[in-house]
Motif scaffolding. Structure first.
Motif, PDB file in Angstrom:
ATOM      1  N   VAL A   1      32.869   0.110  24.534  1.00  0.00           N
ATOM      2  CA  VAL A   1      32.641   1.330  25.317  1.00  0.00           C
ATOM      3  C   VAL A   1      32.406   2.497  24.360  1.00  0.00           C
ATOM      4  O   VAL A   1      31.452   3.261  24.506  1.00  0.00           O
ATOM      5  CB  VAL A   1      33.834   1.619  26.275  1.00  0.00           C
ATOM      6  CG1 VAL A   1      33.732   3.020  26.868  1.00  0.00           C
ATOM      7  CG2 VAL A   1      33.901   0.569  27.376  1.00  0.00           C
ATOM      8  N   GLU A   2      33.268   2.614  23.365  1.00  0.00           N
ATOM      9  CA  GLU A   2      33.129   3.683  22.365  1.00  0.00           C
ATOM     10  C   GLU A   2      31.795   3.580  21.631  1.00  0.00           C
ATOM     11  O   GLU A   2      31.077   4.568  21.481  1.00  0.00           O
ATOM     12  CB  GLU A   2      34.287   3.605  21.374  1.00  0.00           C
ATOM     13  CG  GLU A   2      34.190   4.633  20.260  1.00  0.00           C
ATOM     14  CD  GLU A   2      35.339   4.556  19.268  1.00  0.00           C
ATOM     15  OE1 GLU A   2      35.368   5.431  18.377  1.00  0.00           O
ATOM     16  OE2 GLU A   2      36.197   3.657  19.364  1.00  0.00           O
ATOM     17  N   LEU A   3      31.456   2.380  21.188  1.00  0.00           N
ATOM     18  CA  LEU A   3      30.216   2.169  20.447  1.00  0.00           C
ATOM     19  C   LEU A   3      28.995   2.529  21.287  1.00  0.00           C
ATOM     20  O   LEU A   3      28.080   3.214  20.813  1.00  0.00           O
ATOM     21  CB  LEU A   3      30.130   0.711  19.993  1.00  0.00           C
ATOM     22  CG  LEU A   3      28.820   0.269  19.349  1.00  0.00           C
ATOM     23  CD1 LEU A   3      28.536   1.063  18.087  1.00  0.00           C
ATOM     24  CD2 LEU A   3      28.866  -1.223  19.056  1.00  0.00           C
ATOM     25  N   ALA A   4      28.969   2.103  22.539  1.00  0.00           N
ATOM     26  CA  ALA A   4      27.823   2.388  23.407  1.00  0.00           C
ATOM     27  C   ALA A   4      27.673   3.891  23.639  1.00  0.00           C
ATOM     28  O   ALA A   4      26.562   4.424  23.586  1.00  0.00           O
ATOM     29  CB  ALA A   4      27.969   1.653  24.735  1.00  0.00           C
TER      30      ALA A   4
ATOM     31  N   MET B   1      24.917   8.934  22.561  1.00  0.00           N
ATOM     32  CA  MET B   1      24.993  10.356  22.169  1.00  0.00           C
ATOM     33  C   MET B   1      24.160  10.623  20.914  1.00  0.00           C
ATOM     34  O   MET B   1      23.534  11.673  20.802  1.00  0.00           O
ATOM     35  CB  MET B   1      26.447  10.772  21.960  1.00  0.00           C
ATOM     36  CG  MET B   1      27.237  10.954  23.237  1.00  0.00           C
ATOM     37  SD  MET B   1      26.606  12.283  24.299  1.00  0.00           S
ATOM     38  CE  MET B   1      27.039  13.728  23.322  1.00  0.00           C
ATOM     39  N   LYS B   2      24.142   9.680  19.995  1.00  0.00           N
ATOM     40  CA  LYS B   2      23.316   9.826  18.788  1.00  0.00           C
ATOM     41  C   LYS B   2      21.838   9.920  19.183  1.00  0.00           C
ATOM     42  O   LYS B   2      21.097  10.758  18.662  1.00  0.00           O
ATOM     43  CB  LYS B   2      23.554   8.649  17.846  1.00  0.00           C
ATOM     44  CG  LYS B   2      22.726   8.710  16.585  1.00  0.00           C
ATOM     45  CD  LYS B   2      23.003   7.502  15.705  1.00  0.00           C
ATOM     46  CE  LYS B   2      22.077   7.529  14.514  1.00  0.00           C
ATOM     47  NZ  LYS B   2      21.502   6.244  14.204  1.00  0.00           N
ATOM     48  N   TYR B   3      21.434   9.066  20.105  1.00  0.00           N
ATOM     49  CA  TYR B   3      20.056   9.115  20.600  1.00  0.00           C
ATOM     50  C   TYR B   3      19.760  10.486  21.226  1.00  0.00           C
ATOM     51  O   TYR B   3      18.724  11.097  20.946  1.00  0.00           O
ATOM     52  CB  TYR B   3      19.812   7.989  21.610  1.00  0.00           C
ATOM     53  CG  TYR B   3      18.741   8.312  22.606  1.00  0.00           C
ATOM     54  CD1 TYR B   3      17.401   8.366  22.227  1.00  0.00           C
ATOM     55  CD2 TYR B   3      19.063   8.622  23.922  1.00  0.00           C
ATOM     56  CE1 TYR B   3      16.414   8.699  23.147  1.00  0.00           C
ATOM     57  CE2 TYR B   3      18.090   8.949  24.838  1.00  0.00           C
ATOM     58  CZ  TYR B   3      16.773   9.003  24.448  1.00  0.00           C
ATOM     59  OH  TYR B   3      15.805   9.343  25.352  1.00  0.00           O
TER      60      TYR B   3
ATOM     61  N   LYS C   1      15.323   0.729  20.939  1.00  0.00           N
ATOM     62  CA  LYS C   1      16.011   1.439  19.855  1.00  0.00           C
ATOM     63  C   LYS C   1      17.519   1.406  20.069  1.00  0.00           C
ATOM     64  O   LYS C   1      18.279   1.138  19.134  1.00  0.00           O
ATOM     65  CB  LYS C   1      15.525   2.878  19.743  1.00  0.00           C
ATOM     66  CG  LYS C   1      16.224   3.647  18.621  1.00  0.00           C
ATOM     67  CD  LYS C   1      15.847   5.098  18.574  1.00  0.00           C
ATOM     68  CE  LYS C   1      16.498   5.901  17.488  1.00  0.00           C
ATOM     69  NZ  LYS C   1      17.651   5.367  16.809  1.00  0.00           N
ATOM     70  N   LEU C   2      17.956   1.681  21.285  1.00  0.00           N
ATOM     71  CA  LEU C   2      19.388   1.638  21.579  1.00  0.00           C
ATOM     72  C   LEU C   2      19.947   0.237  21.321  1.00  0.00           C
ATOM     73  O   LEU C   2      21.028   0.092  20.739  1.00  0.00           O
ATOM     74  CB  LEU C   2      19.648   2.058  23.026  1.00  0.00           C
ATOM     75  CG  LEU C   2      19.420   3.529  23.367  1.00  0.00           C
ATOM     76  CD1 LEU C   2      19.444   3.738  24.885  1.00  0.00           C
ATOM     77  CD2 LEU C   2      20.439   4.425  22.679  1.00  0.00           C
ATOM     78  N   ALA C   3      19.212  -0.790  21.742  1.00  0.00           N
ATOM     79  CA  ALA C   3      19.658  -2.172  21.531  1.00  0.00           C
ATOM     80  C   ALA C   3      19.762  -2.484  20.041  1.00  0.00           C
ATOM     81  O   ALA C   3      20.744  -3.082  19.590  1.00  0.00           O
ATOM     82  CB  ALA C   3      18.704  -3.145  22.220  1.00  0.00           C
ATOM     83  N   ALA C   4      18.763  -2.071  19.267  1.00  0.00           N
ATOM     84  CA  ALA C   4      18.783  -2.322  17.824  1.00  0.00           C
ATOM     85  C   ALA C   4      19.957  -1.603  17.164  1.00  0.00           C
ATOM     86  O   ALA C   4      20.653  -2.189  16.314  1.00  0.00           O
ATOM     87  CB  ALA C   4      17.460  -1.886  17.192  1.00  0.00           C
TER      88      ALA C   4
END
Length: 173
Positions: A154-157, A162-164, A105-108
């Motif tokens: 870095v920001e995106l990851a 955090m969304k997860y 899910k994180l990868a997608a």
């Protein structure tokens, strides 16, 4: 404040906490840590992992795994964090499957925001003319930061992770 304490307060402002974590990650990157370290170090306190240990564990994943320009180090950092969040010390098939589902899910989510890739060399295209796998990292200068998407990754990851966490917390309540 650790994750358990944050959940117990039920008052956490996810937007503010996300921005705080993003700022931490970017600060680590600008101090010279690699992309993977910058993501994981932003959560060291969250999981109660000493910063020195977290920096060593994630050190090999920068630059797309040892600067080979493979899987983006920021994505690898997210996946390491997912292990802290969802894995077990035991060889448990159900826990392993849950962890792998989170990683997928994180990868997608990450790829959805990067044009379909989490490969370092592909993320660097258009920013860096000569993408090299030489093991010696480039000098960190103002020009370095201008020509690379790494700070944005870095920001995106961190935002993706955090969304997860926010979604997971919401489901638990």
């Amino acid at each position: 404040m650790g994750y358990t304490q944050l959940l117990e307060t039920k008052e956490m402002n996810w937007k503010e906490e996300t921005e705080r974590r993003v700022n931490m990650g970017i600060s680590f990157f600008k101090q010279g840590y690699n992309c993977s370290q910058s993501v994981t170090l932003a959560f060291a306190d969250w999981y109660g992992v000493p910063q020195g240990l977290m920096a060593r564990i994630s050190a090999s994943f920068g630059g797309g795994m040892g600067r080979m320009r493979e899987t983006c180090g920021t994505a690898s950092g997210m996946f390491m964090l997912a292990g802290l969040e969802e894995a077990s010390e035991l060889a448990d098939k159900e826990v392993k499957a849950r962890n792998y589902a989170v990683v997928q899910k994180l990868a997608a989510d990450f790829k959805e925001q990067t044009g379909g890739t989490m490969i370092c060399r592909e993320l660097l295209k258009g920013y860096v003319k000569n993408i090299t796998t030489h093991p010696v990292p480039d000098e960190r200068t103002d020009e370095y930061y201008k020509k690379r998407p790494c700070v944005r990754m870095v920001e995106l990851a961190i935002k993706t992770y955090m969304k997860y966490l926010a979604e997971k917390t919401e489901q638990q309540h």
